[in-house]
Design a protein around this motif. Structure first.
Motif, PDB file in Angstrom:
ATOM      1  N   THR A   1      11.722 -32.138 -46.637  1.00 14.94           N
ATOM      2  CA  THR A   1      10.274 -32.256 -46.817  1.00 14.94           C
ATOM      3  C   THR A   1       9.947 -33.078 -48.051  1.00 14.94           C
ATOM      4  OG1 THR A   1       9.934 -30.138 -45.732  1.00 14.94           O
ATOM      5  CG2 THR A   1       8.126 -30.950 -47.083  1.00 14.94           C
ATOM      6  N   GLU A   2      10.647 -32.820 -49.140  1.00 14.13           N
ATOM      7  CA  GLU A   2      10.447 -33.583 -50.376  1.00 14.13           C
ATOM      8  C   GLU A   2      10.728 -35.069 -50.140  1.00 14.13           C
ATOM      9  OE1 GLU A   2      12.703 -33.965 -54.655  1.00 14.13           O
ATOM     10  OE2 GLU A   2      12.661 -32.000 -53.694  1.00 14.13           O
ATOM     11  N   HIS A   3      11.810 -35.348 -49.439  1.00 10.02           N
ATOM     12  CA  HIS A   3      12.181 -36.728 -49.121  1.00 10.02           C
ATOM     13  C   HIS A   3      11.102 -37.402 -48.274  1.00 10.02           C
ATOM     14  CE1 HIS A   3      14.598 -40.185 -47.903  1.00 10.02           C
ATOM     15  NE2 HIS A   3      14.308 -39.890 -46.649  1.00 10.02           N
ATOM     16  N   LEU A   4      10.640 -36.718 -47.246  1.00  8.30           N
ATOM     17  CA  LEU A   4       9.634 -37.286 -46.346  1.00  8.30           C
ATOM     18  C   LEU A   4       8.313 -37.536 -47.054  1.00  8.30           C
ATOM     19  CD1 LEU A   4      10.343 -35.210 -43.115  1.00  8.30           C
ATOM     20  CD2 LEU A   4      11.056 -37.556 -43.616  1.00  8.30           C
ATOM     21  N   MET A   5       7.899 -36.622 -47.928  1.00  6.74           N
ATOM     22  CA  MET A   5       6.647 -36.808 -48.655  1.00  6.74           C
ATOM     23  C   MET A   5       6.761 -37.964 -49.653  1.00  6.74           C
ATOM     24  SD  MET A   5       4.570 -34.777 -47.288  1.00  6.74           S
ATOM     25  CE  MET A   5       5.447 -34.659 -45.736  1.00  6.74           C
ATOM     26  N   SER A   6       7.925 -38.121 -50.260  1.00  9.46           N
ATOM     27  CA  SER A   6       8.166 -39.232 -51.168  1.00  9.46           C
ATOM     28  C   SER A   6       8.109 -40.558 -50.418  1.00  9.46           C
ATOM     29  CB  SER A   6       9.526 -39.069 -51.850  1.00  9.46           C
ATOM     30  OG  SER A   6       9.857 -40.209 -52.594  1.00  9.46           O
ATOM     31  N   ILE A   7       8.747 -40.605 -49.259  1.00  9.14           N
ATOM     32  CA  ILE A   7       8.724 -41.812 -48.425  1.00  9.14           C
ATOM     33  C   ILE A   7       7.299 -42.132 -47.996  1.00  9.14           C
ATOM     34  CG2 ILE A   7       9.352 -42.684 -46.128  1.00  9.14           C
ATOM     35  CD1 ILE A   7      11.634 -43.000 -48.064  1.00  9.14           C
ATOM     36  N   GLN A   8       6.536 -41.123 -47.620  1.00 11.40           N
ATOM     37  CA  GLN A   8       5.147 -41.318 -47.197  1.00 11.40           C
ATOM     38  C   GLN A   8       4.338 -41.968 -48.325  1.00 11.40           C
ATOM     39  OE1 GLN A   8       3.610 -40.825 -44.225  1.00 11.40           O
ATOM     40  NE2 GLN A   8       1.649 -41.476 -45.036  1.00 11.40           N
ATOM     41  N   GLU A   9       4.483 -41.452 -49.529  1.00 11.15           N
ATOM     42  CA  GLU A   9       3.744 -41.979 -50.676  1.00 11.15           C
ATOM     43  C   GLU A   9       4.156 -43.421 -50.982  1.00 11.15           C
ATOM     44  OE1 GLU A   9       3.360 -40.976 -55.387  1.00 11.15           O
ATOM     45  OE2 GLU A   9       3.478 -39.286 -53.998  1.00 11.15           O
ATOM     46  N   GLN A  10       5.457 -43.675 -51.007  1.00  8.15           N
ATOM     47  CA  GLN A  10       5.954 -45.028 -51.270  1.00  8.15           C
ATOM     48  C   GLN A  10       5.454 -46.009 -50.209  1.00  8.15           C
ATOM     49  OE1 GLN A  10      10.246 -45.260 -51.843  1.00  8.15           O
ATOM     50  NE2 GLN A  10      10.229 -43.162 -52.610  1.00  8.15           N
ATOM     51  N   ALA A  11       5.503 -45.573 -48.966  1.00  9.16           N
ATOM     52  CA  ALA A  11       5.102 -46.441 -47.851  1.00  9.16           C
ATOM     53  C   ALA A  11       3.620 -46.778 -47.923  1.00  9.16           C
ATOM     54  CB  ALA A  11       5.445 -45.777 -46.523  1.00  9.16           C
ATOM     55  N   GLN A  12       2.790 -45.804 -48.238  1.00  9.77           N
ATOM     56  CA  GLN A  12       1.356 -46.064 -48.337  1.00  9.77           C
ATOM     57  C   GLN A  12       1.056 -47.059 -49.458  1.00  9.77           C
ATOM     58  OE1 GLN A  12      -0.042 -41.983 -48.702  1.00  9.77           O
ATOM     59  NE2 GLN A  12      -0.942 -42.081 -46.657  1.00  9.77           N
ATOM     60  N   GLN A  13       1.727 -46.890 -50.598  1.00  9.27           N
ATOM     61  CA  GLN A  13       1.528 -47.822 -51.711  1.00  9.27           C
ATOM     62  C   GLN A  13       1.997 -49.220 -51.333  1.00  9.27           C
ATOM     63  OE1 GLN A  13       3.598 -45.997 -54.980  1.00  9.27           O
ATOM     64  NE2 GLN A  13       1.988 -44.486 -55.340  1.00  9.27           N
ATOM     65  N   MET A  14       3.141 -49.295 -50.677  1.00 11.52           N
ATOM     66  CA  MET A  14       3.686 -50.583 -50.272  1.00 11.52           C
ATOM     67  C   MET A  14       2.755 -51.276 -49.273  1.00 11.52           C
ATOM     68  SD  MET A  14       7.469 -51.179 -48.724  1.00 11.52           S
ATOM     69  CE  MET A  14       8.128 -52.789 -48.404  1.00 11.52           C
ATOM     70  N   GLU A  15       2.250 -50.528 -48.301  1.00 18.20           N
ATOM     71  CA  GLU A  15       1.337 -51.098 -47.306  1.00 18.20           C
ATOM     72  C   GLU A  15       0.063 -51.621 -47.976  1.00 18.20           C
ATOM     73  OE1 GLU A  15      -0.864 -49.958 -43.099  1.00 18.20           O
ATOM     74  OE2 GLU A  15      -0.117 -48.332 -44.367  1.00 18.20           O
ATOM     75  N   GLU A  16      -0.453 -50.866 -48.920  1.00 18.35           N
ATOM     76  CA  GLU A  16      -1.668 -51.274 -49.623  1.00 18.35           C
ATOM     77  C   GLU A  16      -1.433 -52.563 -50.425  1.00 18.35           C
ATOM     78  OE1 GLU A  16      -4.283 -49.458 -53.234  1.00 18.35           O
ATOM     79  OE2 GLU A  16      -3.795 -48.078 -51.591  1.00 18.35           O
ATOM     80  N   GLN A  17      -0.307 -52.639 -51.132  1.00 16.27           N
ATOM     81  CA  GLN A  17       0.007 -53.835 -51.918  1.00 16.27           C
ATOM     82  C   GLN A  17       0.185 -55.065 -51.027  1.00 16.27           C
ATOM     83  OE1 GLN A  17       3.490 -52.618 -54.071  1.00 16.27           O
ATOM     84  NE2 GLN A  17       2.321 -51.666 -55.733  1.00 16.27           N
TER      85      GLN A  17
END
Length: 116
Positions: free
Chosen positions: A54-70
């Protein structure tokens, strides 16, 4: 922490339950979980049994959202998609923004979600 087991024949198997429901996870977290489950079974099992999935998935979700926005911001600047274009030619702006968002999503999936 208490672990319960189910006995099948002479073997004991731990009862592993995900702490969160898939519906509560974001798009990228779900895609990452699906990828790990189908293509990186050892990594998935290790994360699951150490209660770090769960920790891994939430971290990936956050990174992915930031990357998509950038990526979206960079592509809109590079392609000249501005508020002025939105005001003068709405349909062109919508089409370009849809293309940019789809491209950003594909980039995130290929560079972050479907790797490692």
């Amino acid at each position: 922490m208490k672990i319960t087991y189910t006995q099948v024949g002479e073997q004991l198997y731990p009862n592993l339950i995900m702490p969160t429901k898939a519906e509560q996870m974001g798009y990228y977290a779900q895609k990452r979980q699906e990828y790990l489950k189908n293509h990186k079974k050892a990594t998935f099992t290790t994360l699951l049994t150490t209660c770090k999935l769960t920790e891994h998935l939430m971290s990936i979700q956050e990174q992915a959202q930031q990357m998509e926005e950038q990526i979206t911001i960079q592509m809109t600047k590079a392609q000249g998609v501005t508020e002025k274009l939105k005001q003068t030619d709405m349909m062109t702006w919508v089409g370009m923004m849809n293309n940019i968002k789809n491209s950003a999503r594909e980039t995130v999936l290929n560079e972050l979600i479907y790797t490692m």
